[in-house]
Design a protein around this motif. Structure first.
Motif, short mmCIF file in Angstrom:
data_model
loop_
_atom_site.label_atom_id
_atom_site.label_comp_id
_atom_site.label_asym_id
_atom_site.label_seq_id
_atom_site.Cartn_x
_atom_site.Cartn_y
_atom_site.Cartn_z
N THR A 42 21.04 -10.87 13.48
CA THR A 42 20.19 -10.93 14.67
C THR A 42 19.28 -9.71 14.70
O THR A 42 19.72 -8.60 14.40
N PRO A 43 18.03 -9.92 15.04
CA PRO A 43 17.11 -8.78 15.11
C PRO A 43 17.51 -7.84 16.24
O PRO A 43 18.09 -8.26 17.24
N ARG A 44 17.20 -6.58 16.06
CA ARG A 44 17.49 -5.59 17.11
C ARG A 44 16.68 -5.89 18.36
O ARG A 44 15.53 -6.31 18.28
N ASP A 45 17.29 -5.66 19.49
CA ASP A 45 16.60 -5.83 20.77
C ASP A 45 15.80 -4.56 21.02
O ASP A 45 16.35 -3.50 21.27
N ARG A 46 14.51 -4.67 20.92
CA ARG A 46 13.64 -3.51 21.10
C ARG A 46 13.01 -3.47 22.49
O ARG A 46 12.12 -2.68 22.75
N THR A 47 13.48 -4.35 23.38
CA THR A 47 12.95 -4.33 24.75
C THR A 47 13.59 -3.18 25.51
O THR A 47 14.70 -2.74 25.20
N LYS A 48 12.90 -2.71 26.50
CA LYS A 48 13.42 -1.61 27.30
C LYS A 48 13.59 -2.10 28.74
O LYS A 48 12.80 -2.87 29.24
N ALA A 49 14.63 -1.62 29.34
CA ALA A 49 14.86 -1.96 30.74
C ALA A 49 13.81 -1.28 31.61
O ALA A 49 13.36 -0.16 31.32
N LEU A 50 13.43 -1.95 32.69
CA LEU A 50 12.49 -1.35 33.62
C LEU A 50 13.21 -0.44 34.59
O LEU A 50 14.33 -0.73 35.01
N ALA A 51 12.58 0.63 34.95
CA ALA A 51 13.12 1.51 35.97
C ALA A 51 13.10 0.75 37.31
O ALA A 51 12.31 -0.15 37.52
N LYS A 52 13.99 1.13 38.23
CA LYS A 52 14.07 0.44 39.51
C LYS A 52 12.72 0.41 40.23
O LYS A 52 12.37 -0.57 40.84
N ASN A 53 11.96 1.48 40.13
CA ASN A 53 10.68 1.54 40.85
C ASN A 53 9.59 0.72 40.15
O ASN A 53 8.49 0.59 40.66
N ARG A 54 9.86 0.14 38.99
CA ARG A 54 8.85 -0.65 38.26
C ARG A 54 9.18 -2.13 38.26
O ARG A 54 8.53 -2.92 37.60
N ARG A 55 10.19 -2.57 38.97
CA ARG A 55 10.57 -3.98 39.01
C ARG A 55 9.73 -4.76 39.95
O ARG A 55 9.20 -4.41 40.88
#
Length: 55
Positions: A42-55
């Motif tokens: 499986t390819p690496r997950d290169r997504t980043k979580a959003l900070a609470k203030n950016r949701r």
């Protein structure tokens, strides 16, 4: 034939192997027909979580 994604193939292969193991335990089949099938990397997950203030 269209190439299937690891996120689809790997869970289906896992389910098939669980069923095959149970069938072997019941004496219904002797060998595992999926023995030569390898899990797909499986390819690496290169997504980043959003900070609470950016949701």
């Amino acid at each position: 034939m269209k190439e299937r994604q690891p996120d689809t193939v790997n869970p289906e292969l896992s389910i098939a192997r669980k069923a095959i193991g149970w069938w072997q335990g019941q004496g219904w089949i002797e060998c595992d027909p999926t023995i030569s099938i390898e899990r797909r990397p499986t390819p690496r997950d290169r997504t980043k979580a959003l900070a609470k203030n950016r949701r």
